[in-house]
Write an enzyme that holds these catalytic residues in place. Structure first.
Site, PDB file in Angstrom:
ATOM      1  CG  HIS A  38     -26.853  -6.975 -13.498  1.00  0.00           C
ATOM      2  ND1 HIS A  38     -26.824  -7.565 -12.252  1.00  0.00           N
ATOM      3  CD2 HIS A  38     -25.650  -7.265 -14.077  1.00  0.00           C
ATOM      4  CE1 HIS A  38     -25.667  -8.175 -12.076  1.00  0.00           C
ATOM      5  NE2 HIS A  38     -24.942  -8.013 -13.179  1.00  0.00           N
ATOM      6  CG  ASP A  58     -22.492 -13.112 -13.233  1.00  0.00           C
ATOM      7  OD1 ASP A  58     -23.038 -12.272 -13.974  1.00  0.00           O
ATOM      8  OD2 ASP A  58     -21.762 -12.787 -12.271  1.00  0.00           O
ATOM      9  CG  ASP A  87     -23.167  -7.820 -10.009  1.00  0.00           C
ATOM     10  OD1 ASP A  87     -22.481  -8.143 -10.992  1.00  0.00           O
ATOM     11  OD2 ASP A  87     -23.495  -8.632  -9.125  1.00  0.00           O
TER      12      ASP A  87
END
Length: 303
Positions: free
Chosen positions: A61, A65, A207
C-alpha cells in the site's frame, strides 16, 4: 532455489537498529522487492543485497513507511548502470502517488512501468518465473498482500524414454509438457515423467486486520511472513483500531492455513524487544519466529 530476506522489520518509523518493513525474494539471480520505505536502500546495502537485479517492486500500500524510499532507490539503481525496464505494482490508487514521489527523480536511464491491482479480489500474475497472487487486505487505505509460488516440473525419466525408443532430441520437448510423435506413435509427457512435485510457496502479509482472503491464499505456504504490530494480547483492541494485528492473530492464521513456518514482522517502534512476546504466538503456532533485519532463508525443491 528461492532466497528470502527481510530487509527490514519495523513499522511506522525506522529505528537505528530496525529498518522499515520490506522483503526481498530472489530467484534465478533476479529479485523482487516488497515495499520500499525510508532507508530501504541503506538496509539493502548493509545486508549486501545487490539492487541492480531488482526487476519488480511490489507495494502492499502507499502509506509513507512503505513507499518513501522509492525515489532514492530508483536513482541509485539508475546510477548502477541499469537500462532494463523496472516494474512497480501496487493496489488501486498507487500510480498517482508513485508518480508524485518520482517527480524528484528527474531523469532515470530505465523505464518505470507502473500497474495497479484490484484490492477487492485476488489477481494472479507472473514475475521473474514465479506465479504471484495478490491478497485483498483490510487497512485504512487500499492494501494487498502477496503469495509467491514456484511450480516445479516432474522429473524426466530417461529410462522410460529409452524403453520407448524416444530420440534424445525430443526429451526437452516432453519435459516441457508437449507431446511428440515417434514413428507415427504419439508420446505424451505423462509417459516419461515422474510424479508431480510439490511447489515452493511464500506468502507476505502486512498492515491489515485478519480477513478470510488471507487464509485462503496463504494456505500451505512453506514460509508465511505476517505482521505483528504488537505482541501482547492486551494490545488487541488498540491494534484493531489501527487496522493491524497482534502476534496471536498472525499465529491463528498460520495454524488455520496449515503453513509450515511463520515469521513475524512490522513491529511497532514502541515494542523495542519483540522476542519478549513470542510466547503469545508459539502457544498457538509453535513454529513461529520473530523476524529481524536481514533474516534469510533458502527454500529448495524437494527431491
Amino acid at each position: 532455489m528461492i532466497k528470502v530476506t527481510l530487509a527490514g522489520t519495523g513499522g511506522m518509523i525506522p529505528l537505528p537498529d530496525r529498518f522499515l518493513a520490506s522483503c526481498v525474494i530472489e530467484y534465478n539471480g533476479r529479485k523482487i522487492l516488497i515495499d520500499c520505505g525510508e532507508g530501504t536502500q541503506v538496509s539493502l546495502h548493509k545486508g549486501k543485497i545487490g539492487i541492480s537485479k531488482i526487476d519488480t517492486i511490489l507495494l502492499t500500500h502507499c502509506h509513507a513507511d512503505h513507499v518513501t524510499g522509492l525515489p532514492g532507490l530508483l536513482l541509485t539503481i539508475g546510477n548502477s548502470g541499469r537500462t532494463e525496464p523496472l516494474d512497480i505494482i501496487g493496489p488501486r490508487g498507487s500510480i498517482s502517488i508513485i508518480n508524485s514521489l518520482l517527480v524528484v527523480c528527474g531523469y532515470l536511464p530505465f523505464e518505470v512501468r507502473m500497474s495497479e491491482l484490484h484490492d477487492s479480489k485476488p489477481v494472479e500474475f507472473e514475475q521473474i518465473g514465479l506465479n504471484i497472487t495478490s491478497i485483498p487486505l483490510k487497512h485504512h487505505m487500499n492494501c494487498v498482500g502477496y503469495s509467491f509460488e514456484l511450480k516445479l516440473k516432474p522429473h524426466f525419466n530417461p529410462e522410460k524414454a529409452k524403453s520407448l525408443n524416444i530420440p534424445v532430441n525430443f526429451w526437452r520437448t516432453l519435459h516441457g509438457g508437449e507431446s511428440v510423435k515417434v514413428m507415427d506413435k504419439t508420446i505424451t509427457p505423462e509417459m516419461v515423467l515422474g510424479e508431480e512435485r510439490p511447489s515452493i510457496k511464500i506468502s507476505y502479509v502486512t498492515d491489515t486486520r485478519p480477513v478470510d482472503w488471507i487464509k485462503k491464499i496463504v494456505r500451505g505456504s512453506d514460509l508465511f511472513i505476517c505482521e505483528g504490530m504488537y505482541g501482547d494480547d492486551e494490545q488487541k483492541e488498540k491494534t484493531s483500531e489501527k487496522m493491524h494485528m497482534i502476534f496471536s492473530e498472525a499465529a491463528e492464521i498460520a495454524l488455520e492455513s496449515h503453513v509450515k513456518e511463520l515469521w513475524l514482522t512490522h513491529f511497532s517502534p514502541a515494542m523495542t524487544n519483540p522476542v519478549e512476546y513470542i510466547k503469545f504466538a508459539k502457544a498457538i503456532f509453535p513454529n513461529t519466529f520473530v523476524g529481524h533485519d536481514h533474516m534469510t532463508k533458502y527454500l529448495k525443491p524437494e527431491e
